[in-house]
Design an enzyme around this catalytic site. Sequence first.
Site, PDB file in Angstrom:
ATOM      1  N   TYR A 150      -0.790   4.670   1.584  1.00  0.00           N
ATOM      2  CA  TYR A 150      -1.684   3.572   1.957  1.00  0.00           C
ATOM      3  C   TYR A 150      -2.012   2.722   0.734  1.00  0.00           C
ATOM      4  O   TYR A 150      -2.047   3.218  -0.400  1.00  0.00           O
ATOM      5  CB  TYR A 150      -2.973   4.131   2.599  1.00  0.00           C
ATOM      6  CG  TYR A 150      -3.887   3.034   3.024  1.00  0.00           C
ATOM      7  CD1 TYR A 150      -3.442   2.057   3.913  1.00  0.00           C
ATOM      8  CD2 TYR A 150      -5.170   2.931   2.510  1.00  0.00           C
ATOM      9  CE1 TYR A 150      -4.257   1.004   4.276  1.00  0.00           C
ATOM     10  CE2 TYR A 150      -5.998   1.885   2.875  1.00  0.00           C
ATOM     11  CZ  TYR A 150      -5.526   0.922   3.755  1.00  0.00           C
ATOM     12  OH  TYR A 150      -6.330  -0.110   4.105  1.00  0.00           O
ATOM     13  N   TYR A 160     -12.068   4.799   1.079  1.00  0.00           N
ATOM     14  CA  TYR A 160     -10.863   5.642   1.081  1.00  0.00           C
ATOM     15  C   TYR A 160     -10.999   6.837   0.132  1.00  0.00           C
ATOM     16  O   TYR A 160     -10.202   7.757   0.148  1.00  0.00           O
ATOM     17  CB  TYR A 160      -9.629   4.802   0.736  1.00  0.00           C
ATOM     18  CG  TYR A 160      -8.347   5.341   1.346  1.00  0.00           C
ATOM     19  CD1 TYR A 160      -8.133   5.331   2.710  1.00  0.00           C
ATOM     20  CD2 TYR A 160      -7.356   5.867   0.530  1.00  0.00           C
ATOM     21  CE1 TYR A 160      -6.974   5.829   3.265  1.00  0.00           C
ATOM     22  CE2 TYR A 160      -6.174   6.367   1.076  1.00  0.00           C
ATOM     23  CZ  TYR A 160      -6.001   6.344   2.440  1.00  0.00           C
ATOM     24  OH  TYR A 160      -4.846   6.845   2.984  1.00  0.00           O
TER      25      TYR A 160
END
Length: 271
Positions: A150, A160
């Site tokens: 990602y 994240y």
Amino acid sequence: MAYGLLNGKRGIISGALDDKSIAWKVALKAKEEGAIFTLTNAPIAMRMGAINQLAEQCNAEIIPADATSVEDLENLFTKSQEVLGGKVDFVLHSIGMSPNVRKGKAYADLNYEWYKQSVDISAMSLHKMLQTAYKLDAISEWGSVVALTYMAAQRTFPFYNDMADAKALLESVARSFGYHYGKYRNVRVNTVSQSPTPTKAGSGIGGFDKFFEFAEKMAPLGNATADQCADYVVTLFSDFTRMVTMQNLFHDGGFSMTGISEEVMGLLAKE
Ligand code: NAI
């Protein structure tokens, strides 16, 4: 429509947990394109049982392996070669988990034991897979290894958390091992950087829904779905991409190259 892109190819697909998993879609697509493969996941994930349904659908054997255990991975590569009748041509690494994310620990307050687990499960496991395969010489000439990643590896997405660090390492391992495996057997190693996708791992990230919507409005093509990701991954397993290696390949509808979109500007104007 199938193109027979993987006719005669053998593979290993990790990370299919349920029918939302990106790996699940890759397995269905690989089957459609003519491949035979084994499926693997952590023994604990087997308890959910959904993988049996996929195995049946794909006529594939399941070989449980904790991706942090070299012993399990040795068994995975050895057994896969036995079951499939030869060296493997492709491997999918579709594995990620952060105890810090799961338990809601903030980035400035990480539990370091959990941090180690995040890195071990989500990144070092790719090295372990590749090193195991290398030592067993289990991947055939011009084989292909793909790991999912990602964009938080390049740019900061606060929610994240430590997964961003794990993804940065994952991408680095793909580059470094891509060199060594390329020299050894012309095997290529790439990462695919996928749009936010509503799966178990994806939805576990804080504020996922909002972020999914934001990315959808930013990317000129919108978010790439798990099915579309599977289409792309299959091309990377095919012979049409034999000279692509050590790359981080964005599969995100253009999100990573967009500064701001008209849709997002419009939303700000309303405030
Ligand atoms: P998922 O939750 O369906 O798949 C994650 C898989 O990792 C599960 O099957 C889980 O059992 C497996 N796993 C966890 N610990 C393991 C261990 N110790 N050994 C072996 N397997 C283990 O979710 P998804 O989204 O399909 O995730 C696949 C990959 O795609 C992950 O690397 C994820 O970070 C990546 N990705 C996901 C995005 C998203 O928004 N969903 C976006 C970009 C990348």
